[in-house]
Design an enzyme around this catalytic site. Structure first.
Site, mmCIF file in Angstrom:
data_model
loop_
_atom_site.group_PDB
_atom_site.id
_atom_site.type_symbol
_atom_site.label_atom_id
_atom_site.label_comp_id
_atom_site.label_asym_id
_atom_site.label_seq_id
_atom_site.Cartn_x
_atom_site.Cartn_y
_atom_site.Cartn_z
ATOM 1 N N ARG A 94 0.883 -1.181 0.000
ATOM 2 C CA ARG A 94 0.000 0.000 0.000
ATOM 3 C C ARG A 94 0.910 1.216 0.000
ATOM 4 N NH1 ARG A 94 -5.329 1.427 3.530
ATOM 5 N NH2 ARG A 94 -6.114 0.008 1.933
ATOM 6 N N HIS B 273 -7.498 0.900 -6.280
ATOM 7 C CA HIS B 273 -7.678 0.020 -5.111
ATOM 8 C C HIS B 273 -8.378 -1.257 -5.601
ATOM 9 C CE1 HIS B 273 -7.877 -1.293 -1.123
ATOM 10 N NE2 HIS B 273 -8.729 -0.448 -0.582
ATOM 11 N N GLN C 26 -10.247 -3.881 -3.282
ATOM 12 C CA GLN C 26 -11.552 -3.407 -2.816
ATOM 13 C C GLN C 26 -12.648 -3.764 -3.816
ATOM 14 O OE1 GLN C 26 -12.273 -1.624 0.177
ATOM 15 N NE2 GLN C 26 -14.321 -2.207 -0.500
ATOM 16 N N ASP D 275 -17.247 7.424 -1.211
ATOM 17 C CA ASP D 275 -16.016 7.243 -0.435
ATOM 18 C C ASP D 275 -15.705 8.585 0.220
ATOM 19 O OD1 ASP D 275 -13.618 6.259 0.591
ATOM 20 O OD2 ASP D 275 -12.523 6.386 -1.301
ATOM 21 N N CYS E 226 -16.367 1.721 0.692
ATOM 22 C CA CYS E 226 -15.207 0.876 1.021
ATOM 23 C C CYS E 226 -14.825 0.979 2.490
ATOM 24 C CB CYS E 226 -14.024 1.243 0.132
ATOM 25 S SG CYS E 226 -13.443 2.938 0.349
ATOM 26 N N ARG F 80 -13.821 -8.475 1.853
ATOM 27 C CA ARG F 80 -12.396 -8.244 1.606
ATOM 28 C C ARG F 80 -11.613 -9.523 1.927
ATOM 29 N NH1 ARG F 80 -10.283 -3.157 1.566
ATOM 30 N NH2 ARG F 80 -8.479 -4.320 0.815
HETATM 31 N N1 CP Z 1 -11.293 -0.100 2.525
HETATM 32 C C1 CP Z 1 -10.021 -0.156 2.959
HETATM 33 O O1 CP Z 1 -9.087 -0.426 2.196
HETATM 34 O O2 CP Z 1 -9.875 0.091 4.284
HETATM 35 P P1 CP Z 1 -8.515 0.260 5.075
HETATM 36 O O3 CP Z 1 -7.906 1.579 4.666
HETATM 37 O O4 CP Z 1 -8.902 0.230 6.514
HETATM 38 O O5 CP Z 1 -7.588 -0.860 4.713
HETATM 39 N N1 NVA Z 2 -9.925 6.828 -1.080
HETATM 40 C C1 NVA Z 2 -9.531 6.350 0.223
HETATM 41 C C2 NVA Z 2 -9.738 4.886 0.324
HETATM 42 C C3 NVA Z 2 -9.420 4.295 1.665
HETATM 43 C C4 NVA Z 2 -9.627 2.803 1.710
HETATM 44 C C5 NVA Z 2 -8.096 6.727 0.472
HETATM 45 O O1 NVA Z 2 -7.257 6.555 -0.423
HETATM 46 O O2 NVA Z 2 -7.787 7.208 1.578
#
Ligand code: CP
Ligand code: NVA
Length: 301
Positions: free
Chosen positions: A103, A130, A133, A221, A260, A288
């Protein structure tokens, strides 16, 4: 591992058949039709350059339930934070572990990791996408409403990383996607153009009502993603895109609501929607785990 590793980098890099296979594997584990342990004796390294709750825990539990182990790394406690390159890290980790999840912010780091790793690499979110997701999201829609092909999904809010993966998914899973975002926050034109070239039905508008009218599913989101700095400006621009009971009332009577998570209640979504009859967000979060078992098993097959 012999041959090129099977990376899970982005939905646009994989074909519909592969993505369908991954979902089938995830569903088979969920229903206990499949009980084999493809991670037995194997290790997943999870590198987090941004915070996480769901992705971290669901990958760790998935690795464990598939017979293996997962280890967590971040910038603060590894040499990544002191400037060791992603490519050198990829070469070293490949000597210890069997699969690597990253990530990060810049998608070029993910590409670097995949280029230099000799084991599969999984995208656990970048500023551009992502994909893990979306595998859970498609699984969730289909559990509740059947095949997503030909259905209408409306995205209301920031045209961010998750929105861009929804665009990839529309192309690969054959549903219509309507994205409503203020002009300054719409998804990258290159992503929209790619999807349209692939034959996907993608509407991009600044009108949330036009997107939601008659939709089978409404998605949103956070207005301020990890790494975004202009929070006040974003709140002002995105206020009209809040998913509230009135807006949900414009979708189909049996429409689903997805997010998400983490949610910012009272901002992009009201309590009445996220806790209301439309919402499947807890199933979505659970999936997930199941979808990622599919991804891990496919990567290691
Ligand atoms: N939806 C998601 O990826 O959540 P986190 O940021 O908690 O991993
Ligand atoms: N768009 C959000 C998604 C988190 C799972 C971010 O990147 O923070």
């Amino acid at each position: 591992m012999t041959g090129a590793p099977r990376h899970f980098l982005d939905l646009d890099r994989l074909g519909s058949d592969v993505l369908r296979d991954i979902l089938d594997i995830g569903r088979a584990y969920k229903s206990a039709q499949r009980v084999d342990l493809p991670m037995e004796g194997r290790t997943l390294a999870m590198i987090f350059e941004k915070p996480s709750t769901r992705t971290r825990v669901s990958f760790e539990v998935a690795a464990h339930q598939l017979g293996g182990t997962a280890l967590f790394m971040d910038d603060a406690s590894s040499q990544l934070g002191r400037g060791e390159t992603v490519s050198d890290t990829a070469r070293v980790l490949s000597r210890y572990v069997d699969v690597i999840m990253l990530r990060t912010d810049d998608p070029r780091k993910l590409r670097d990791l995949a280029e230099h790793a000799t084991v599969p690499v999984i995208n656990g979110l970048t500023d551009s996408s992502h994909p893990c997701q979306l595998m859970a999201d498609v699984m969730t829609f289909e559990e509740h409403r059947g095949d997503i092909a030909g259905r209408v999904v409306a995205w209301c809010g920031d045209g961010n990383n998750v929105a861009q993966s929804w665009i990839h998914a529309a192309t690969r899973f054959g549903f219509e996607l309507r994205v409503a975002s203020p002009e300054a926050l719409q998804p990258a034109p290159s992503v929209v153009d790619w999807a349209r070239d692939q034959g996907a039905r993608i509407l991009v508008t600044d009108n949330p009502h036009a997107a939601v009218r008659g939709a089978d599913c409404v998605v949103t989101d956070t207005w301020v993603s990890m790494g975004n700095h202009d929070a006040t400006n974003r709140h002002n621009m995105l206020k009209p895109y809040q998913v509230n009971e009135d807006l949900m009332g414009e979708a189909r009577a049996d429409a689903l609501f997805m997010h998400c998570l983490p949610a910012h209640r009272g901002e992009e979504v009201t309590d009445g929607v996220i806790d209301g009859p439309w919402s499947v967000v807890w199933d979505e979060a659970e999936n997930r785990l199941h979808a990622q078992k599919g991804i891990l098993a496919w990567c290691l097959a």
